[in-house]
Design a protein around this motif. Structure first.
Motif, PDB file in Angstrom:
ATOM      1  N   VAL A 149     -41.905   9.007 -78.714  1.00 48.43           N
ATOM      2  CA  VAL A 149     -42.823   8.180 -77.914  1.00 48.43           C
ATOM      3  C   VAL A 149     -42.025   7.242 -77.010  1.00 48.43           C
ATOM      4  CG1 VAL A 149     -44.579   6.372 -78.029  1.00 48.43           C
ATOM      5  CG2 VAL A 149     -44.693   8.337 -79.588  1.00 48.43           C
ATOM      6  N   LEU A 150     -40.984   6.633 -77.573  1.00 51.10           N
ATOM      7  CA  LEU A 150     -40.143   5.710 -76.801  1.00 51.10           C
ATOM      8  C   LEU A 150     -39.466   6.433 -75.637  1.00 51.10           C
ATOM      9  CD1 LEU A 150     -38.855   2.902 -76.520  1.00 51.10           C
ATOM     10  CD2 LEU A 150     -37.064   3.668 -78.104  1.00 51.10           C
ATOM     11  N   LEU A 151     -38.958   7.627 -75.889  1.00 54.02           N
ATOM     12  CA  LEU A 151     -38.300   8.396 -74.824  1.00 54.02           C
ATOM     13  C   LEU A 151     -39.292   8.789 -73.735  1.00 54.02           C
ATOM     14  CD1 LEU A 151     -35.995  10.701 -76.991  1.00 54.02           C
ATOM     15  CD2 LEU A 151     -35.262   8.831 -75.497  1.00 54.02           C
ATOM     16  N   MET A 152     -40.496   9.170 -74.138  1.00 52.36           N
ATOM     17  CA  MET A 152     -41.512   9.535 -73.148  1.00 52.36           C
ATOM     18  C   MET A 152     -41.898   8.316 -72.310  1.00 52.36           C
ATOM     19  SD  MET A 152     -43.190  11.888 -71.720  1.00 52.36           S
ATOM     20  CE  MET A 152     -42.857  13.257 -72.856  1.00 52.36           C
ATOM     21  N   PHE A 177     -35.384  13.977 -75.437  1.00 52.43           N
ATOM     22  CA  PHE A 177     -36.733  14.309 -75.887  1.00 52.43           C
ATOM     23  C   PHE A 177     -36.801  15.777 -76.306  1.00 52.43           C
ATOM     24  CE2 PHE A 177     -41.026  15.876 -75.254  1.00 52.43           C
ATOM     25  CZ  PHE A 177     -41.804  14.897 -75.837  1.00 52.43           C
ATOM     26  N   TYR A 178     -36.195  16.647 -75.531  1.00 51.91           N
ATOM     27  CA  TYR A 178     -36.254  18.081 -75.825  1.00 51.91           C
ATOM     28  C   TYR A 178     -35.546  18.402 -77.143  1.00 51.91           C
ATOM     29  CZ  TYR A 178     -36.584  23.048 -74.679  1.00 51.91           C
ATOM     30  OH  TYR A 178     -36.898  24.381 -74.695  1.00 51.91           O
ATOM     31  N   PHE A 179     -34.331  17.885 -77.307  1.00 52.21           N
ATOM     32  CA  PHE A 179     -33.595  18.154 -78.540  1.00 52.21           C
ATOM     33  C   PHE A 179     -34.266  17.503 -79.752  1.00 52.21           C
ATOM     34  CE2 PHE A 179     -30.005  19.291 -75.761  1.00 52.21           C
ATOM     35  CZ  PHE A 179     -29.564  20.432 -76.406  1.00 52.21           C
ATOM     36  N   LEU A 180     -34.760  16.289 -79.578  1.00 52.65           N
ATOM     37  CA  LEU A 180     -35.383  15.596 -80.697  1.00 52.65           C
ATOM     38  C   LEU A 180     -36.692  16.262 -81.100  1.00 52.65           C
ATOM     39  CD1 LEU A 180     -34.969  13.230 -82.600  1.00 52.65           C
ATOM     40  CD2 LEU A 180     -36.230  11.783 -81.003  1.00 52.65           C
ATOM     41  N   THR A 181     -37.385  16.882 -80.144  1.00 53.48           N
ATOM     42  CA  THR A 181     -38.592  17.636 -80.485  1.00 53.48           C
ATOM     43  C   THR A 181     -38.261  18.780 -81.435  1.00 53.48           C
ATOM     44  OG1 THR A 181     -39.665  17.121 -78.374  1.00 53.48           O
ATOM     45  CG2 THR A 181     -40.484  19.035 -79.575  1.00 53.48           C
ATOM     46  N   GLY A 191     -41.308  12.425 -94.795  1.00 58.46           N
ATOM     47  CA  GLY A 191     -42.370  11.740 -94.062  1.00 58.46           C
ATOM     48  C   GLY A 191     -41.836  10.591 -93.222  1.00 58.46           C
ATOM     49  N   LEU A 192     -40.903   9.815 -93.791  1.00 59.64           N
ATOM     50  CA  LEU A 192     -40.330   8.682 -93.069  1.00 59.64           C
ATOM     51  C   LEU A 192     -39.497   9.136 -91.877  1.00 59.64           C
ATOM     52  CD1 LEU A 192     -39.243   6.309 -95.993  1.00 59.64           C
ATOM     53  CD2 LEU A 192     -40.968   5.840 -94.233  1.00 59.64           C
ATOM     54  N   ILE A 193     -38.715  10.172 -92.061  1.00 61.58           N
ATOM     55  CA  ILE A 193     -37.862  10.615 -90.954  1.00 61.58           C
ATOM     56  C   ILE A 193     -38.681  11.275 -89.858  1.00 61.58           C
ATOM     57  CG2 ILE A 193     -37.232  12.966 -91.716  1.00 61.58           C
ATOM     58  CD1 ILE A 193     -34.303  12.135 -90.990  1.00 61.58           C
ATOM     59  N   ILE A 194     -39.772  11.952 -90.234  1.00 62.41           N
ATOM     60  CA  ILE A 194     -40.673  12.511 -89.219  1.00 62.41           C
ATOM     61  C   ILE A 194     -41.332  11.387 -88.434  1.00 62.41           C
ATOM     62  CG2 ILE A 194     -42.842  13.774 -88.895  1.00 62.41           C
ATOM     63  CD1 ILE A 194     -41.952  15.526 -91.321  1.00 62.41           C
ATOM     64  N   ALA A 195     -41.770  10.342 -89.153  1.00 64.69           N
ATOM     65  CA  ALA A 195     -42.380   9.188 -88.482  1.00 64.69           C
ATOM     66  C   ALA A 195     -41.375   8.498 -87.562  1.00 64.69           C
ATOM     67  CB  ALA A 195     -42.913   8.203 -89.523  1.00 64.69           C
ATOM     68  N   LEU A 196     -40.133   8.335 -88.042  1.00 63.27           N
ATOM     69  CA  LEU A 196     -39.089   7.693 -87.242  1.00 63.27           C
ATOM     70  C   LEU A 196     -38.823   8.465 -85.959  1.00 63.27           C
ATOM     71  CD1 LEU A 196     -36.769   5.607 -86.918  1.00 63.27           C
ATOM     72  CD2 LEU A 196     -35.327   7.206 -88.197  1.00 63.27           C
ATOM     73  N   TYR A 197     -38.638   9.769 -86.081  1.00 63.77           N
ATOM     74  CA  TYR A 197     -38.324  10.579 -84.909  1.00 63.77           C
ATOM     75  C   TYR A 197     -39.515  10.691 -83.963  1.00 63.77           C
ATOM     76  CZ  TYR A 197     -33.816  12.025 -86.838  1.00 63.77           C
ATOM     77  OH  TYR A 197     -32.535  12.038 -87.294  1.00 63.77           O
ATOM     78  N   THR A 198     -40.730  10.670 -84.510  1.00 64.31           N
ATOM     79  CA  THR A 198     -41.910  10.684 -83.649  1.00 64.31           C
ATOM     80  C   THR A 198     -41.986   9.400 -82.826  1.00 64.31           C
ATOM     81  OG1 THR A 198     -43.118  12.056 -85.240  1.00 64.31           O
ATOM     82  CG2 THR A 198     -44.426  10.887 -83.598  1.00 64.31           C
ATOM     83  N   LEU A 199     -41.664   8.271 -83.437  1.00 66.63           N
ATOM     84  CA  LEU A 199     -41.625   7.002 -82.707  1.00 66.63           C
ATOM     85  C   LEU A 199     -40.574   7.043 -81.595  1.00 66.63           C
ATOM     86  CD1 LEU A 199     -41.911   4.486 -85.683  1.00 66.63           C
ATOM     87  CD2 LEU A 199     -43.619   4.872 -83.900  1.00 66.63           C
ATOM     88  N   ILE A 200     -39.419   7.631 -81.880  1.00 66.70           N
ATOM     89  CA  ILE A 200     -38.375   7.737 -80.856  1.00 66.70           C
ATOM     90  C   ILE A 200     -38.826   8.660 -79.729  1.00 66.70           C
ATOM     91  CG2 ILE A 200     -35.985   8.405 -80.401  1.00 66.70           C
ATOM     92  CD1 ILE A 200     -35.314   7.671 -83.276  1.00 66.70           C
TER      93      ILE A 200
END
Length: 211
Positions: A103-106, A125-129, A92-101
């Motif tokens: 948002v930051l990239l967008m 953004f593409y790879f992190l998705t 859950g934490l890593i999903i939240a962390l990567y989702t925040l990143i």
């Protein structure tokens, strides 16, 4: 000493993400090397992304909170058998962390940054998705054991699901792993839509002046 530019930060982030894909470790890998490797990647990602949140304090607080939470969770579990609650919390934490990143990239993509920075932000953004959805599928596989149909030789771990994630993101659809539960099918539809729409949005952003 000359400070690191945003171009260099985004390039380092891209290399870090590629390494995390090319050298996959299961979230259930409790060996010392596996934990050290995971923490090293996490530290590199936070170190690179943190300066990009200079004018976004709320986003920085959430980013650091998720990152420190993951470090603390790893040290608390140590070399012992990881309990289910720790696996759920960590994912859950890593999903939240990567989702925040994401948002930051967008936000960076829609800023007045240079074209080079926007291109690197779009690639990241593409790879992190794909990576983030890999963790989502892993968490769903833990919560709902029959959410996916996997080949008999596969295991329900992150390397298998990140492979499945990128197959969905690129809309290849090999069919070796298939969603069964309704929520799994919904996630697959969302990721496939992102995989199709995000390049279109990004290309349109490159050819349109900043607003």
């Amino acid at each position: 000493m000359k400070p690191i530019s945003n171009n260099q930060r985004l390039s380092i982030l891209l290399v870090t993400l590629l390494v995390s894909i090319l050298v996959p470790f299961s979230k259930q890998d409790d060996t010392l090397f596996g934990q050290f490797f995971s923490l090293l990647l996490l530290a590199a990602i936070i170190h690179v992304v943190r300066p990009l949140t200079e004018n976004r304090l709320a986003l920085r607080r959430w980013l650091l909170g998720c990152g420190y939470g993951l470090f603390l969770l790893t040290f608390l579990t140590g070399q012992e058998q990881v309990p289910l609650w720790a696996s759920y919390t960590g994912l859950g934490l890593i999903i939240a962390l990567y989702t925040l990143i994401l948002v930051l990239l967008m936000m960076h993509l829609f800023s007045s940054a240079s074209m080079d920075e926007k291109l690197l932000a779009a690639i990241n953004f593409y790879f992190l998705t794909g990576i983030t959805f890999g963790f989502l599928y892993t968490l769903l596989g833990l919560l709902i054991p029959n959410a996916f149909s996997l080949p008999s030789s596969s295991t329900f771990d992150w390397p298998a699901f990140v492979y499945f994630s990128f197959i969905n993101l690129t809309t290849l659809g090999y069919g070796d792993i298939t969603p069964v539960a309704p929520i799994a099918k919904s996630l697959v539809v969302i990721e496939a839509a992102i995989g199709v729409l995000s390049p279109t949005v990004m290309i349109a952003r490159f050819v349109r002046p900043a607003f």
